[in-house]
Scaffold this motif. Structure first.
Motif, PDB file in Angstrom:
ATOM      1  N   LEU A   1       0.828  -1.214   0.000  1.00  0.00           N
ATOM      2  CA  LEU A   1       0.000   0.000   0.000  1.00  0.00           C
ATOM      3  C   LEU A   1       0.858   1.258   0.000  1.00  0.00           C
ATOM      4  O   LEU A   1       1.886   1.314   0.679  1.00  0.00           O
TER       5      LEU A   1
ATOM      6  N   PHE B   1      -3.303   5.062  -3.279  1.00  0.00           N
ATOM      7  CA  PHE B   1      -4.357   6.069  -3.175  1.00  0.00           C
ATOM      8  C   PHE B   1      -3.794   7.472  -3.180  1.00  0.00           C
ATOM      9  O   PHE B   1      -2.632   7.712  -2.865  1.00  0.00           O
TER      10      PHE B   1
ATOM     11  N   GLN C   1      -2.817   8.361   8.760  1.00  0.00           N
ATOM     12  CA  GLN C   1      -1.904   7.519   7.973  1.00  0.00           C
ATOM     13  C   GLN C   1      -1.893   6.083   8.506  1.00  0.00           C
ATOM     14  O   GLN C   1      -1.877   5.122   7.729  1.00  0.00           O
TER      15      GLN C   1
ATOM     16  N   HIS D   1      -5.300  13.894   3.619  1.00  0.00           N
ATOM     17  CA  HIS D   1      -4.087  14.449   4.226  1.00  0.00           C
ATOM     18  C   HIS D   1      -3.778  15.845   3.673  1.00  0.00           C
ATOM     19  O   HIS D   1      -3.261  16.699   4.386  1.00  0.00           O
TER      20      HIS D   1
ATOM     21  N   ASP E   1      -4.953   4.463   7.200  1.00  0.00           N
ATOM     22  CA  ASP E   1      -4.791   4.103   5.780  1.00  0.00           C
ATOM     23  C   ASP E   1      -4.155   2.726   5.653  1.00  0.00           C
ATOM     24  O   ASP E   1      -4.548   1.907   4.823  1.00  0.00           O
TER      25      ASP E   1
ATOM     26  N   GLN F   1       9.059   9.301   6.276  1.00  0.00           N
ATOM     27  CA  GLN F   1       7.810   8.634   6.676  1.00  0.00           C
ATOM     28  C   GLN F   1       8.042   7.457   7.635  1.00  0.00           C
ATOM     29  O   GLN F   1       7.108   6.798   8.058  1.00  0.00           O
TER      30      GLN F   1
ATOM     31  N   TYR G   1      -2.442  13.921  11.757  1.00  0.00           N
ATOM     32  CA  TYR G   1      -2.060  13.394  10.439  1.00  0.00           C
ATOM     33  C   TYR G   1      -1.529  11.952  10.515  1.00  0.00           C
ATOM     34  O   TYR G   1      -1.977  11.081   9.766  1.00  0.00           O
TER      35      TYR G   1
ATOM     36  N   GLN H   1       0.318  12.463  -1.931  1.00  0.00           N
ATOM     37  CA  GLN H   1      -0.493  13.683  -1.847  1.00  0.00           C
ATOM     38  C   GLN H   1      -0.668  14.291  -3.240  1.00  0.00           C
ATOM     39  O   GLN H   1       0.275  14.331  -4.018  1.00  0.00           O
TER      40      GLN H   1
ATOM     41  N   GLY I   1       0.459   5.798  -0.446  1.00  0.00           N
ATOM     42  CA  GLY I   1      -0.343   6.994  -0.694  1.00  0.00           C
ATOM     43  C   GLY I   1       0.527   8.123  -1.189  1.00  0.00           C
ATOM     44  O   GLY I   1       1.709   8.189  -0.865  1.00  0.00           O
TER      45      GLY I   1
HETATM   46  N1  TRP Z   1       2.242  10.965   4.317  1.00  0.00           N
HETATM   47  C1  TRP Z   1       2.612  10.438   3.034  1.00  0.00           C
HETATM   48  C2  TRP Z   1       3.464  11.462   2.303  1.00  0.00           C
HETATM   49  O1  TRP Z   1       3.293  12.653   2.481  1.00  0.00           O
HETATM   50  C3  TRP Z   1       1.414  10.094   2.182  1.00  0.00           C
HETATM   51  C4  TRP Z   1       0.612   9.008   2.819  1.00  0.00           C
HETATM   52  C5  TRP Z   1      -0.589   9.132   3.432  1.00  0.00           C
HETATM   53  C6  TRP Z   1       0.995   7.635   2.914  1.00  0.00           C
HETATM   54  N2  TRP Z   1      -1.013   7.927   3.895  1.00  0.00           N
HETATM   55  C7  TRP Z   1      -0.081   6.977   3.604  1.00  0.00           C
HETATM   56  C8  TRP Z   1       2.097   6.895   2.472  1.00  0.00           C
HETATM   57  C9  TRP Z   1      -0.027   5.622   3.879  1.00  0.00           C
HETATM   58  C10 TRP Z   1       2.131   5.528   2.774  1.00  0.00           C
HETATM   59  C11 TRP Z   1       1.083   4.912   3.460  1.00  0.00           C
HETATM   60  O2  TRP Z   1       4.304  11.074   1.522  1.00  0.00           O
END
Ligand code: TRP
Length: 342
Positions: free
Chosen positions: A8, A43, A138, A48, A141, A156, A134, A12, A10
């Protein structure tokens, strides 16, 4: 057969990915997708993104830009094992975030380096609770999908660590494996691409120098121009010397050229032996553009097809929700919420 492992990530939507994101991450995601070994959830982290105020009209466009670019780069929303979606289309993320927030300590969130840095940089009145919580969103997620692997850069890592702590705490509270423990996904053989203007720093979209970062949607002239302006040294020798800071600029250009052409450093060195940096920089710029050109072409085709974007995003959200619901139900049940009995 056991279930495939879940991956998985994510991203922005507030900025177009750059070549560092592509060669360092996206290209590898496409490869593992094509090998079919993992079930993957990608995603667009639009929830976020609203920790900072967004212009509503621009925001919608950026979400579609980001979606189209991921699809153009090779993540295929039509594949059974791949889901690409917008986080806000799956309300389970927000609900689980609330539940998990009640399993997170105020002190833990106060210690998050990203929060500390961002809140210190912000003006009075700009630090909202969303920014503070935040990392809980996450964690939601990640845990919502029982993800086994999450790719994490240095920035991260602490957020993934928190997700693991929250998962362990929740599991322990109810003495059951409600959430899978997520592991960092370390990609092998990916180039770490540095800033073109300050090669000791990672390439970043938020760098103040516009020439430091090559975006996937930059046109050919811009790409070449940025490489031409890349910082090097006065030695005029295309040679890779690890850990030699004076060579950081050339090392970076060689890594990029190597990532694109799959040539070794010694081959690159031979190829440019006795030639100046000018030639080398042009060659790097041109080969990089050759790789991003087909992505751009596909991007513009997809981006102009609103029906394509809408139908695929809906399909992605449905797939994601289907995977997310059982976890959320289980968490609700453990906590003790009442079921309707009709
Ligand atoms: N915080 C991550 C970034 O700014 C983006 C993100 C949100 C993310 N939820 C996540 C990345 C879950 C991995 C898994 O890069």
């Amino acid at each position: 057969m056991s279930n495939p492992k879940r991956f998985l990530s994510g991203i922005q939507p507030t900025n177009i990915p750059h070549i560092g994101n592509y060669f360092g991450a996206i290209k590898n995601w496409v490869k593992s997708q094509d090998e079919g070994a993992l079930e993957a959830f990608y995603f667009i982290a639009d929830l976020h993104a609203i920790t900072v105020r967004q212009d509503p009209l621009k925001f919608k466009e950026q979400i579609m830009d980001c979606y189209s670019l991921l699809a153009a780069a090779g993540l295929d929303p039509d594949l059974e094992k791949t889901a690409i979606f917008a986080q806000s289309h799956v309300p389970e993320h927000s609900e689980l975030a609330w539940l998990l927030g009640c399993f997170t300590q105020f002190g833990e969130l106060s210690r998050m380096t990203q929060f500390k840095e961002k809140s210190e940089k912000s003006k009075e009145g700009e630090v909202n609770v969303g920014l503070f919580s935040y990392p809980v969103l996450q964690a939601a997620d990640i845990l919502l999908y029982q993800a086994n692997y999450v790719p994490v850069g240095k920035d991260q890592k602490q957020h993934l660590e928190l997700a693991r702590n929250i998962a362990a705490r929740f599991n322990q509270a109810y003495n059951d494996d409600v959430f899978t423990m997520p592991e960092p996904y370390i990609t092998q053989n990916t180039a770490k691409i540095m800033s073109l203007s300050d090669p000791l720093k990672k390439m970043s979209k938020s760098d103040s120098n516009p020439n430091s970062c090559v975006f996937l949607l930059d046109d050919k002239d811009t790409v070449i121009k940025k490489f031409k302006r890349a910082v090097t040294d006065s030695e005029a020798r295309v040679e890779y010397r690890e850990n030699d800071e004076t060579k950081a600029g050339v090392n970076n250009l060689m890594s990029i050229y190597g990532a694109v052409t799959e040539k070794s450093f010694s081959d690159i060195q031979k190829e440019f032996d006795g030639r100046g940096y000018g030639d080398f920089k042009t060659a790097v710029g041109e080969t990089v553009f050759d790789i991003i050109k087909p992505i751009q072409e596909k991007y513009y085709t997809l981006r102009s097809d609103r029906t394509y974007i809408d139908t695929r995003m809906k399909k992605g959200a449905d797939k994601a929700a289907k995977a997310a619901r059982p976890t959320l139900c289980k968490a609700r049940e453990k906590i003790g919420f009442l079921h309707y009995i009709i």
